[in-house]
Design a protein around this motif. Sequence first.
Motif, PDB file in Angstrom:
ATOM      1  N   VAL A 127       0.829  -1.206   0.000  1.00 35.18           N
ATOM      2  CA  VAL A 127       0.000   0.000   0.000  1.00 35.18           C
ATOM      3  C   VAL A 127       0.866   1.259   0.000  1.00 35.18           C
ATOM      4  CG1 VAL A 127      -1.596   1.358   1.407  1.00 35.18           C
ATOM      5  CG2 VAL A 127      -2.010  -1.080   1.056  1.00 35.18           C
ATOM      6  N   LEU A 128       1.888   1.273   0.857  1.00 34.28           N
ATOM      7  CA  LEU A 128       2.746   2.448   0.944  1.00 34.28           C
ATOM      8  C   LEU A 128       3.481   2.702  -0.370  1.00 34.28           C
ATOM      9  CD1 LEU A 128       3.856   4.694   2.729  1.00 34.28           C
ATOM     10  CD2 LEU A 128       5.682   3.149   3.442  1.00 34.28           C
ATOM     11  N   PHE A 129       3.963   1.645  -0.992  1.00 29.70           N
ATOM     12  CA  PHE A 129       4.681   1.812  -2.260  1.00 29.70           C
ATOM     13  C   PHE A 129       3.790   2.426  -3.334  1.00 29.70           C
ATOM     14  CE2 PHE A 129       5.618   0.108  -6.503  1.00 29.70           C
ATOM     15  CZ  PHE A 129       6.884   0.650  -6.696  1.00 29.70           C
ATOM     16  N   LEU A 130       2.513   2.077  -3.332  1.00 30.98           N
ATOM     17  CA  LEU A 130       1.608   2.547  -4.377  1.00 30.98           C
ATOM     18  C   LEU A 130       1.101   3.968  -4.144  1.00 30.98           C
ATOM     19  CD1 LEU A 130      -0.441  -0.717  -4.968  1.00 30.98           C
ATOM     20  CD2 LEU A 130       1.268   0.300  -6.486  1.00 30.98           C
ATOM     21  N   THR A 131       1.528   4.600  -3.066  1.00 31.43           N
ATOM     22  CA  THR A 131       1.130   5.996  -2.836  1.00 31.43           C
ATOM     23  C   THR A 131       2.179   6.939  -3.429  1.00 31.43           C
ATOM     24  OG1 THR A 131       2.092   5.889  -0.599  1.00 31.43           O
ATOM     25  CG2 THR A 131      -0.256   5.425  -0.800  1.00 31.43           C
ATOM     26  N   THR A 132       2.869   7.678  -2.604  1.00 29.22           N
ATOM     27  CA  THR A 132       3.831   8.674  -3.098  1.00 29.22           C
ATOM     28  C   THR A 132       5.005   8.062  -3.869  1.00 29.22           C
ATOM     29  OG1 THR A 132       3.231  10.163  -1.287  1.00 29.22           O
ATOM     30  CG2 THR A 132       5.300  10.592  -2.431  1.00 29.22           C
ATOM     31  N   PRO A 133       5.635   6.953  -3.404  1.00 32.53           N
ATOM     32  CA  PRO A 133       6.746   6.394  -4.179  1.00 32.53           C
ATOM     33  C   PRO A 133       6.362   6.056  -5.617  1.00 32.53           C
ATOM     34  CG  PRO A 133       6.709   5.429  -1.994  1.00 32.53           C
ATOM     35  CD  PRO A 133       5.456   6.228  -2.126  1.00 32.53           C
ATOM     36  N   ALA A 134       5.211   5.424  -5.813  1.00 36.46           N
ATOM     37  CA  ALA A 134       4.769   5.080  -7.164  1.00 36.46           C
ATOM     38  C   ALA A 134       4.495   6.337  -7.986  1.00 36.46           C
ATOM     39  CB  ALA A 134       3.515   4.211  -7.105  1.00 36.46           C
ATOM     40  N   SER A 135       3.923   7.371  -7.364  1.00 34.87           N
ATOM     41  CA  SER A 135       3.659   8.626  -8.073  1.00 34.87           C
ATOM     42  C   SER A 135       4.951   9.241  -8.595  1.00 34.87           C
ATOM     43  CB  SER A 135       2.947   9.616  -7.142  1.00 34.87           C
ATOM     44  OG  SER A 135       1.686   9.145  -6.762  1.00 34.87           O
ATOM     45  N   ILE A 136       5.988   9.229  -7.756  1.00 33.19           N
ATOM     46  CA  ILE A 136       7.275   9.807  -8.159  1.00 33.19           C
ATOM     47  C   ILE A 136       7.891   8.993  -9.290  1.00 33.19           C
ATOM     48  CG2 ILE A 136       9.634  10.287  -7.383  1.00 33.19           C
ATOM     49  CD1 ILE A 136       8.464  10.848  -4.601  1.00 33.19           C
ATOM     50  N   ILE A 137       7.828   7.666  -9.179  1.00 36.52           N
ATOM     51  CA  ILE A 137       8.397   6.794 -10.213  1.00 36.52           C
ATOM     52  C   ILE A 137       7.683   7.004 -11.549  1.00 36.52           C
ATOM     53  CG2 ILE A 137       8.701   4.390 -10.928  1.00 36.52           C
ATOM     54  CD1 ILE A 137       9.085   3.705  -7.960  1.00 36.52           C
ATOM     55  N   ILE A 138       6.346   7.019 -11.527  1.00 34.41           N
ATOM     56  CA  ILE A 138       5.570   7.203 -12.760  1.00 34.41           C
ATOM     57  C   ILE A 138       5.840   8.573 -13.366  1.00 34.41           C
ATOM     58  CG2 ILE A 138       3.235   7.404 -13.685  1.00 34.41           C
ATOM     59  CD1 ILE A 138       2.366   5.345 -11.567  1.00 34.41           C
TER      60      ILE A 138
END
Length: 239
Positions: A127-138
């Motif tokens: 869940v945590l990965f799919l919040t801000t970290p995923a946004s930055i990566i995308i």
Amino acid sequence: MILFVQLLLAHLIGDFVLQPNAWVANKMQHKHKSVYLYAHILLHGILAWLFSWSWSFAGYALLLALLHGLIDLLKLYLQKPQTQRYWLLGDQLLHLISIGAMVLLYEKTNLNLYTLDQRVWLYTTGVLFLTTPASIIIKNIISIWTPAQPNQPDEPTDLQNAGKYIGILERLFVYFFVVAGNFASIGFLMAAKSIFRFGDLTQAKDRHLTEYVLIGTLISFGMAIAVGYLTLCCLPYFF
């Protein structure tokens, strides 16, 4: 557990159903001097006692009502107009904790009985990965295709950071759909987003923007699906 549900129901009725807007406004203006604050506290104590359906819970209901009042006072004195929505969430979280603590105290539950399931760590990481970290990566992946921004009007036409939060929510929905095995809902979610986006993309008449949005959406959904499947693959090792 049934007592927690009963007290939660009492809390929802007291905090939302039986609390008029006039009470809220008066409390915000007068704080500890507001008579409605004490009426609100008394109401919570009575509801907690009634919904517990036990005479022996009267003292605990009184203590729970006092805790509710202290939490409300904390919010009234510390919140500001720009932080009001955060304090609403924090206030409700503190109320839930106080209800849980009162249930444990009343039932004299041994906390050792509530061991943390190891799978919680896996779900929390996903869940945590799919919040801000995923946004930055995308954002970094699709940055090379970012379309040129037109001249911005004086008044913004969209909500601040709305795209970021929409992306986070859609990834979390997809993640939980995958983990729950409800794959049909993923298609429904993609269809719903496509319908809402269709008007913007057709009005824009910009193929570059259409492709940019499509790439971002597919990467976002693909990342959520991949993390969901990875979670399912790792679950056997967490039993």
